[in-house]
Each structure stands twice: as C-alpha cells, then as structure tokens.
Enzyme design. Structure first.
Site, mmCIF file in Angstrom:
data_model
loop_
_atom_site.group_PDB
_atom_site.id
_atom_site.type_symbol
_atom_site.label_atom_id
_atom_site.label_comp_id
_atom_site.label_asym_id
_atom_site.label_seq_id
_atom_site.Cartn_x
_atom_site.Cartn_y
_atom_site.Cartn_z
ATOM 1 N N HIS A 1 5.133 -5.006 10.177
ATOM 2 C CA HIS A 1 4.913 -3.589 9.803
ATOM 3 C C HIS A 1 5.326 -2.724 10.999
ATOM 4 O O HIS A 1 4.480 -2.184 11.696
ATOM 5 C CB HIS A 1 3.427 -3.408 9.465
ATOM 6 N N SER B 1 -1.033 1.961 9.057
ATOM 7 C CA SER B 1 -0.614 2.978 8.093
ATOM 8 C C SER B 1 -1.101 4.358 8.525
ATOM 9 O O SER B 1 -2.244 4.520 8.945
ATOM 10 C CB SER B 1 -1.189 2.652 6.720
ATOM 11 N N LYS C 1 5.710 -3.463 0.509
ATOM 12 C CA LYS C 1 4.662 -4.232 1.167
ATOM 13 C C LYS C 1 4.530 -5.636 0.569
ATOM 14 O O LYS C 1 4.302 -6.609 1.281
ATOM 15 C CB LYS C 1 3.331 -3.473 1.115
ATOM 16 N N ASP D 1 9.236 1.632 8.861
ATOM 17 C CA ASP D 1 8.031 0.986 8.341
ATOM 18 C C ASP D 1 8.024 -0.539 8.460
ATOM 19 O O ASP D 1 6.986 -1.114 8.712
ATOM 20 C CB ASP D 1 7.834 1.379 6.870
ATOM 21 N N TYR E 1 1.399 3.590 -8.029
ATOM 22 C CA TYR E 1 1.537 4.209 -6.716
ATOM 23 C C TYR E 1 2.228 3.325 -5.668
ATOM 24 O O TYR E 1 1.846 2.169 -5.473
ATOM 25 C CB TYR E 1 0.156 4.635 -6.177
ATOM 26 N N ARG F 1 -2.804 2.586 -1.774
ATOM 27 C CA ARG F 1 -2.909 1.146 -1.975
ATOM 28 C C ARG F 1 -4.363 0.760 -2.233
ATOM 29 O O ARG F 1 -5.282 1.384 -1.735
ATOM 30 C CB ARG F 1 -2.414 0.398 -0.725
ATOM 31 N N ARG G 1 3.263 11.764 -0.295
ATOM 32 C CA ARG G 1 4.443 11.137 0.323
ATOM 33 C C ARG G 1 5.745 11.770 -0.128
ATOM 34 O O ARG G 1 5.834 12.329 -1.210
ATOM 35 C CB ARG G 1 4.472 9.653 -0.048
ATOM 36 N N CYS H 1 -0.320 6.138 11.091
ATOM 37 C CA CYS H 1 -0.609 6.275 12.527
ATOM 38 C C CYS H 1 0.630 6.605 13.354
ATOM 39 O O CYS H 1 0.614 6.449 14.572
ATOM 40 C CB CYS H 1 -1.274 5.023 13.051
HETATM 41 P P1 GTP Z 1 2.745 4.733 6.914
HETATM 42 O O1 GTP Z 1 3.923 5.263 6.187
HETATM 43 O O2 GTP Z 1 1.479 4.881 6.155
HETATM 44 O O3 GTP Z 1 2.928 3.321 7.368
HETATM 45 O O4 GTP Z 1 2.477 5.710 8.182
HETATM 46 P P2 GTP Z 1 3.226 5.961 9.568
HETATM 47 O O5 GTP Z 1 2.744 4.980 10.581
HETATM 48 O O6 GTP Z 1 4.688 6.058 9.370
HETATM 49 O O7 GTP Z 1 2.631 7.389 10.022
HETATM 50 P P3 GTP Z 1 3.336 8.826 10.153
HETATM 51 O O8 GTP Z 1 4.420 8.843 11.194
HETATM 52 O O9 GTP Z 1 3.714 9.275 8.809
HETATM 53 O O10 GTP Z 1 2.144 9.714 10.718
HETATM 54 C C1 GTP Z 1 0.951 9.907 10.025
HETATM 55 C C2 GTP Z 1 0.193 11.071 10.569
HETATM 56 O O11 GTP Z 1 0.024 10.966 11.989
HETATM 57 C C3 GTP Z 1 0.872 12.416 10.308
HETATM 58 O O12 GTP Z 1 -0.084 13.329 9.866
HETATM 59 C C4 GTP Z 1 1.399 12.800 11.662
HETATM 60 O O13 GTP Z 1 1.491 14.193 11.813
HETATM 61 C C5 GTP Z 1 0.418 12.167 12.634
HETATM 62 N N1 GTP Z 1 1.059 11.848 13.940
HETATM 63 C C6 GTP Z 1 2.192 11.136 14.105
HETATM 64 N N2 GTP Z 1 2.541 11.065 15.420
HETATM 65 C C7 GTP Z 1 1.589 11.736 16.105
HETATM 66 C C8 GTP Z 1 1.376 12.024 17.495
HETATM 67 O O14 GTP Z 1 2.149 11.626 18.379
HETATM 68 N N3 GTP Z 1 0.271 12.730 17.810
HETATM 69 C C9 GTP Z 1 -0.611 13.175 16.857
HETATM 70 N N4 GTP Z 1 -1.669 13.868 17.259
HETATM 71 N N5 GTP Z 1 -0.436 12.949 15.535
HETATM 72 C C10 GTP Z 1 0.644 12.236 15.157
HETATM 73 C C1 SPV Z 2 1.473 2.166 4.264
HETATM 74 O O1 SPV Z 2 0.366 2.361 3.734
HETATM 75 O O2 SPV Z 2 1.580 1.516 5.331
HETATM 76 C C2 SPV Z 2 2.688 2.743 3.675
HETATM 77 C C3 SPV Z 2 2.598 3.359 2.338
HETATM 78 O O3 SPV Z 2 3.745 2.665 4.271
HETATM 79 S S1 SPV Z 2 2.641 2.190 1.050
HETATM 80 O O4 SPV Z 2 4.021 1.962 0.676
HETATM 81 O O5 SPV Z 2 1.891 2.781 -0.077
HETATM 82 O O6 SPV Z 2 2.046 0.957 1.493
HETATM 83 MN MN MN Z 3 3.488 1.556 6.264
#
Ligand code: GTP
Ligand code: SPV
Ligand code: MN
Length: 629
Positions: A267, A290, A247, A315, A238, A89, A411, A292
């Site tokens: 979110h 994002s 979003k 999400d 993207y 983004r 992704r 996290c």
């Molecule tokens: P968006 O799609 O961008 O909104 O992200 P999200 O909040 O869904 O994050 P996602 O669950 O995809 O995690 C992102 C990164 O954080 C990945 O590399 C995971 O492996 C890492 N991660 C997720 N949960 C944990 C956790 O409990 N501990 C640690 N150390 N890393 C984590």
């Molecule tokens: C985020 O960045 O929080 C996402 C990926 O979930 S995007 O759809 O590119 O915003």
């Molecule tokens: Mn997101």
C-alpha cells in the site's frame, strides 16, 4: 447434431448478449462468464471493449438511472451520490478464506479477535456465497470487464476478469485500470483472476433505493479465495469494495502472489525526486495508512525550488528485485481514487489540475454553477454560488449546518495519464528503481518528523510497529490510535507473521541493493492542538534529507529510536513560518516507554507465535535504548 444442440442450449438461455459476443472470448473466460450468468441470472450481458463509444453509452444509462449527474462546469465530469450506508470500505465484512486459518491470520492470544484480518472456513464461505449470488442480477445487465493491473503485456502485470452488475463500477474500472479488448488479446488462453461483483439488488426491487444507488448493506461481503485466485464481492458499490482490481486484487491476492513468486505488493505511493542542480534522480516508495497523505506526497509541489517531484503512483506498488539486484516498482493502477476533502490549489494543485476533466466524483458537494465543493475549498469557490451537500442539503452553509458539505471519505476517480507531473517511466514495464522506503502515519504525539532505521531488519520492525490515528476511509470511528503495520492492516492477504518473514528474507538476499528505510510524521500536534509542521509542499525538505542520506551524507545522529537529522541539516531555507524544531523532534521518554509497551502488547496478543524472533529482538533493543537515555 452438435449445431442443433447448441441452438437448443442458446434458446434455453435466459440472457441476451447485447454488446460483444461470447464466441470472441478466450475459452476460459467464456466458461467463467457462462457459469456465473447461470448463477446470477442477469437479463443481459455486456462484454466491455473499453471504447469511447461504450463509455458514452454507460454514462447515458447511469444518468437515466439517476446514478450520475453531469457537472457542467467541467469537461466530461460526473457526480455520483451513494446510499449514505455505502460510503467506505467495510473491514468487518471483508474475509480471506483458506483451508487453514493460520495461513490467513496469526492466532491471537487469550481468545482475542484478530485485528489482522477476518478468516472464514471455505465450506462456510461457500454457504455464505450461495445465500447471496444465485439470481442476484435478475433484471440487470452483467458487464464483463477484462482488465490488466500494470501495463498490458508487462511481465509484472496481472490480468483479471471482473463480472459486475454496476455500470458505475465499469465507468470507474475504466479509469482505474487498463481495460477492454487489448487485455483479452494479451490474456489469450492463460489463467486470470476471477472477480465477481454484484450490488445485490435484483429487479424488481423489494424496497426503495436511496439516491438511486443500489446496494445491500445487510448482506455485504467481500470475500477472497487466494487458493483459487477468486474474489467475490456482494452488496456494496463503493470503491475499495467494488473496484476489485484495487485493494482486493492488487493488495490482498497480490500479497499472496508476491510471497509465492518472490515480490512485494504494498500500500505505497511511488514518486520520482529530481535534484535540478545535480540532475540526479531518485525514486521513493512510501506507505501511509488510508487517508494519511499518499496522494498528496505523490503529487507534491516542492517548496524547495531545486527539486522536482514526478508521480508514478499514489496508492499501490508492486516491487521486485531485478537481475541486477535493483528493487524495481510498478504502479499496477491507471488512475487515482483520491480523497477529495483537503485537496485544494493550496495543498495539492496538481491533483486539482488532474481532476477537473474526465473524472467521476463520489459523495462530494456540488455548486449551483455545476462544479464541485468539499471541505478545504472554502477560499477557492465563488462566494455567490449555492452549495448542495453530499446528503442533498440545499443551500448548505458552514455556519448553519453541523454536517460537512462533502463526506469525509468522498473521492475523485481520475485518469493518471492526465496528471501533469506523471513520471516519464510511469508505464515502463520494468518499473522504476527504488532507493528509499518510507513509512508514516498520523501521530499527534511523540513521533518526530523523520527518522531513519539503523538497517533493513530494524526498518522492517519500524513497519511492523506502525500506528496511526484512524480515518474515515473505513467504517471506524475516527480519532483512535490504531496499529496499522506497513499501512497494510486492512489489506494483508495472508498471515502477518509470514508477511514479516517475507520482508526479512529480502534483507538476506545476496548481491542486492537494499533501499534505506525511514519513518515520517507530518501530523504531530502542539499543546494547542495545531499541526507543528506545515506539511504538503514543505515535506520536500524531508525528502531532501532522505535522498541526501541515500547519497551517504553525514547528516544523521543516533537516537534511541533511529537516526534523526543532525542540528541544522534539515534545509529550512525560505520557510514562511518558524517551526519549533525542538518540539518537532523531541523524544519524550515516557511516551516512548508507553509506545514500547503498546507494541509488546500488540505483538504478544495479535501476532503471538507467528512473530519472527528478529522482530521481537528489535523491540527488546528499542526498549533498552530508551531505558538508557
Ligand atoms: P487513501 O487514498 O485513502 O489511501 O489516502 P492517502 O494516503 O492517499 O491520503 P491523501 O493524500 O488523500 O490525504 C488524506 C488527507 O490528509 C487529506 O485531507 C489531506 O489534506 C491530508 N494531508 C495530506 N498530506 C498532509 C500533510 O502533509 N499535512 C497535513 N496536515 N495534512 C495532510
Ligand atoms: C484506501 O482506503 O486506502 C483507499 C480507498 O485507497 S479504497 O479504494 O476505497 O480502498
Ligand atoms: Mn489507499
């Protein structure tokens, strides 16, 4: 005569309709399509019906154009590699345009730039759009995508029409939303959200493409016009820039609609947590910035065997109080657009099982046997295969490359319905009842594993003061602690001060069951820079404590920042490695004094006059409690 006139108009038209027909469209949709066809001048128009056959046709075209590659190892899986300049983004090019600036962003103090959104005057916006959209689809096909955010026909759902010149966007919207004929039927002649998207590269090209991926980074703009319910996105193909239901609609315009109509667009992931001993089930919504951990938590395999997690969404959550005062949430999406790196059979087996069919991968690495690879899969990939990195480095090896195999924001785009732990109620038009709201972020220092707010207002303050280490999901340089209130900083559709007032007003409603509010941090690090808490499935231990608090168990003790687990009330039974709980829950006084000062500075400079007094009051109280420690 009328017939002759329409034949004449038809003959003057520069485009041909190659799929579907304009006459079958509701009038308002037809007008919207025709108006923008005249503006963007595509060669052809394709009205999407959402069928299997259509999708086959699209993937055929995408393969022919070199934008998608088939991944032979799996069933119906595809790999897209973007122009390396179009990978995330673009927050600095994302605007909300309203007649009054203050409707969009608080006025920062001392002439500072707002970090809570970019505003543009409608007249300037008109000029910006007029510099870009005329003739922008020349030589290309304009796809018409009718889509529903939320189950088709649910009173909580919203319908949009996206016009786009990217077949990749169509293939992705097909996964991420409910799209096609049934949406047009549900829409009838009602209003819809107008979503115009172009990659901004009319044909013939004037410069070569990178990776056959059309985009126009120099002219990119992502524009939202809440007063007209319009989105205009130009120059990027993207994810969050181009899949406009996500979003742009579900959060930025959604938060505006939510404020007007009395609900919340957030979110947040939504998960179900069932206690298999008691049979009791609860639903939790959680906001993390994002990259996290939302997708990981939403699909978690609990390490506590008496719990089962089900997924409603990973999400975005739309939430409103029903007539019985219960806060109900729907997931407006139909797919997952998840971060690939870090996903593995060890960390998130459910996501792995979900994404190995009918999936579009973007910017991951590929293996010589037609599979995918990314950081985190080292021990799950056949050591005999060669790896081709997202940038096209052949025979990529960790040891002889300083570049990662997959882009950190690569992704998978995969249908939710095929996730093996989808909650039975995930498409219930009424939504699921929410008992707890959880905030969290990447906080390497000072912030404990979990704490609970004293009450709703304090909980809103905790959301408002969220901070997190930046990630690769946007264009920021990683490893800075940024303020990210409610994990919504890049997604607020209106003035954050008003957003806080909206949240506070929920706490003043009568006869409602207010969820409890918590804050978690899976990412605290020890002095040797290692995560103290193992995370992932072990996070079930924290969810267990949270739902027991919802049951009213006496397992919390008072601290300056909120309620934390009493000694030995966090269930650690059967943990493989000992965790230093002392360190994990320590509240260093100096850290928290600095934290309070950073929040003062942020509220003062960034929210300024628009900060509700109640939130400032909570900050004063926190400061006093820390002082008194
Ligand atoms: P968006 O799609 O961008 O909104 O992200 P999200 O909040 O869904 O994050 P996602 O669950 O995809 O995690 C992102 C990164 O954080 C990945 O590399 C995971 O492996 C890492 N991660 C997720 N949960 C944990 C956790 O409990 N501990 C640690 N150390 N890393 C984590
Ligand atoms: C985020 O960045 O929080 C996402 C990926 O979930 S995007 O759809 O590119 O915003
Ligand atoms: Mn997101």
């Amino acid at each position: 005569l009328i017939e002759a006139a329409s034949v004449f108009a038809e003959s003057r038209r520069s485009y041909r309709v190659i799929h579907g027909s304009l006459t079958q469209l509701p009038n308002k949709v037809r007008n919207y399509v025709e108006e923008n066809a005249r503006l963007c001048k595509p060669d052809t128009i394709h009205i999407c019906d959402g069928s299997e056959r259509e999708n086959e046709m699209l993937t055929y075209v995408l393969r022919k154009d070199g934008m998608l590659k088939k991944l032979h190892k799996y069933e119906n899986c595809w790999l897209a590699r973007t122009d390396p300049a179009d990978v995330a983004r673009v927050e600095r090019l994302t605007y909300i345009s309203t007649p009054l600036k203050r409707d969009t962003v608080p006025t920062p103090k001392y002439g500072a730039k707002s970090q809570l959104g970019n505003w543009m005057d409608p007249e300037d916006m008109d000029n910006e759009l007029n510099m870009r959209f005329p003739d922008c689809m020349k030589g290309r096909t304009m796809f018409v995508i009718p889509f529903s955010m939320g189950p088709v026909g649910s009173p909580l759902s919203k319908i949009g029409i996206q016009l786009t010149d990217s077949a990749y966007v169509v293939a992705s919207m097909r996964i991420m939303t409910r799209m096609g004929d049934q949406v047009l039927e549900a829409l009838g002649d009602s209003n819809f959200i107008k979503c115009l998207h172009s990659v901004g590269r009319p044909l013939p090209l004037t410069a070569p493409l990178h990776n056959n991926w059309p985009c126009n980074p120099k002219m990119t703009i992502i524009a939202h016009l809440p007063h007209k319910n319009e989105i205009h996105s130009f120059g990027s193909g993207y994810g969050g820039n181009s899949l406009l239901g996500k979003k742009c609609l579900a959060l930025r315009l959604g938060s505006n609609l939510g404020r007007e109509e009395g609900w919340l667009a957030e979110h947040m992931l939504i998960l179900g947590l069932e206690n298999l001993d008691t049979g009791k089930k609860r639903y939790i919504a959680a906001a993390f910035p994002s990259a996290c951990g939302k997708t990981n938590l939403a699909m978690m395999t609990p390490s506590l065997s008496n719990y089962k997690v089900t997924c409603v969404g990973d999400d975005i959550a739309w939430m409103r109080f029903d007539e019985n005062g219960v806060l109900r949430a729907i997931n407006p999406e139909a797919g997952f657009f998840g971060v690939a790196p870090g996903t593995s059979m060890k960390t998130n087996p459910i996501a792995m099982k979900t994404c190995l069919k009918n999936t579009v991968f973007t910017n991951v690495a590929e293996t010589s046997d037609g599979g995918v690879f990314w950081e985190g899969l080292e021990s799950e990939v056949d050591p005999n295969v060669r790896i081709r990195s997202w940038l096209g480095d052949e025979d990529w090896k960790k040891d002889n490359s300083d570049r990662p195999a997959a882009h950190p924001n690569s992704r998978f785009c995969t249908p939710a319905a095929q996730c093996p732990i989808m909650d039975p109620l995930w498409e219930d038009p009424k939504g699921v009842p929410i008992d707890a709201i959880v905030f969290g972020g990447r906080r390497p220092q000072g912030v404990p594993l979990v704490y609970e707010s004293f009450n709703w207002q304090h909980g809103v303050f905790i959301g408002a003061s969220m901070r997190s280490e930046s990630t690769a999901a946007a264009e920021h340089k990683a490893k800075m602690i940024m303020h990210d209130p409610f994990a919504m900083r890049p997604f607020f559709g209106y003035n954050f001060g008003d957003y806080l007032k909206h949240w506070l007003s929920m706490g003043e409603k009568e006869n409602v069951h207010l969820p409890k509010i918590f804050h978690v941090n899976w990412f605290r690090k020890s002095a040797d820079n290692k995560f103290i808490w193992p995370g992932f499935g072990e996070n079930a231990r924290v969810l267990d404590w949270i739902v027991r608090r919802c049951d009213g168990e006496d397992i919390a003790k008072h601290t300056a920042i909120g309620l934390v687990p009493k000694q030995d009330t966090l269930n650690l039974a059967g943990m493989e490695e000992a965790v230093d709980m002392e360190e994990l829950f320590s509240l260093p006084k100096e850290f928290w004094q600095n934290e309070v000062n950073a929040i003062y500075k942020y509220f003062d400079e960034q929210v300024n006059e628009d900060l509700p007094n109640d939130i400032m009051h909570e900050l004063h109280n926190l400061e006093e409690r820390i002082q008194a420690e």
